[in-house]
Design an enzyme around this catalytic site. Sequence first.
Site, mmCIF file in Angstrom:
data_model
loop_
_atom_site.group_PDB
_atom_site.id
_atom_site.type_symbol
_atom_site.label_atom_id
_atom_site.label_comp_id
_atom_site.label_asym_id
_atom_site.label_seq_id
_atom_site.Cartn_x
_atom_site.Cartn_y
_atom_site.Cartn_z
ATOM 1 N N LYS A 53 49.122 39.418 39.953
ATOM 2 C CA LYS A 53 48.064 40.063 40.746
ATOM 3 C C LYS A 53 48.236 39.756 42.228
ATOM 4 C CE LYS A 53 44.866 40.142 36.867
ATOM 5 N NZ LYS A 53 43.857 39.435 36.090
ATOM 6 N N GLN A 97 39.706 34.685 36.918
ATOM 7 C CA GLN A 97 40.570 34.875 35.747
ATOM 8 C C GLN A 97 39.929 34.251 34.504
ATOM 9 O OE1 GLN A 97 43.540 36.691 35.746
ATOM 10 N NE2 GLN A 97 43.404 36.458 33.551
ATOM 11 N N ASP A 120 36.622 43.760 38.970
ATOM 12 C CA ASP A 120 36.945 43.811 37.541
ATOM 13 C C ASP A 120 35.999 44.757 36.795
ATOM 14 O OD1 ASP A 120 39.190 42.519 36.582
ATOM 15 O OD2 ASP A 120 38.276 40.528 36.595
#
Length: 284
Positions: A53, A97, A120
């Site tokens: 990422k 995460q 997200d």
Amino acid sequence: MTAQLIDGNALSKTLRADVAARAAALTARGHKPGLAVVLVGDNPASEVYVRNKVKACQDNGLHSVFDRFPATLAESELLAHIEKLNADAAIHGILVQLPLPAHIDSHKVIEAIAPEKDVDGFHVANAGALMTGKPLFRPCTPYGVMKMFEAHGIDLTGANAVVIGRSNIVGKPMALLLLEAGATVTICHSKTRDIAHYTRNADVVVAATGRRNILTADMVKPGATVIDVGMNRDEAGKLCGDVDFAGVREVAGHITPVPGGVGPMTITMLLVNTIEAAERAAQA
């Protein structure tokens, strides 16, 4: 019939080129897009995802901050750090995460992220807005799958679609996006009595369970589009999905491989969401 491959790597390149152009335009106006990635603990899979990422940000003109903490970090400290990122004008997207260590409530952490920085798409404000078709952000994996349908001209209007899996991250939002696109949607899961009964009539199947070979050739309608969101390892330790790829590709019309299918799209849509957040902030 051998199915046409839906190449996530190729589509990602196209979409990332657009991201890079939009990032350059914003940067020229003094609004460099910024993503903060937070990792707690030392889960090896999470480390790989995070590294990918951060690299994707750097490669496409986004500013990226990688905050790494030990597994012993207190929940209160993580929440305080998110509060700091929420207030940082140089950060447009915040990604924590998952999974988090057991002593940290991931729901509480996700809810602490400002909805306008929730790239997200997991915050309850965005998840709820998805229900009405008006989210600030669509969750990255299902959003990437929708882009794959679009790129390959797969018409979802009136199509019978089956989603195998009901997670908040993929299964449920995937079903809502398919519904929004005009498909008739069935969700199957671990308690479904006969998954094949549903998949054999499906024009589109999205498998997202994390279980190998949950979808085999005898369960697929000839010509159907099969999207494999799973990430597993076979006996030889090789990366594979939820779908029996070798068998299903001889029946399906379109199919995504693993690796090289949905995976690259997930990170690409994270970049797209971050750019959208930065563009909104620049307008404000």
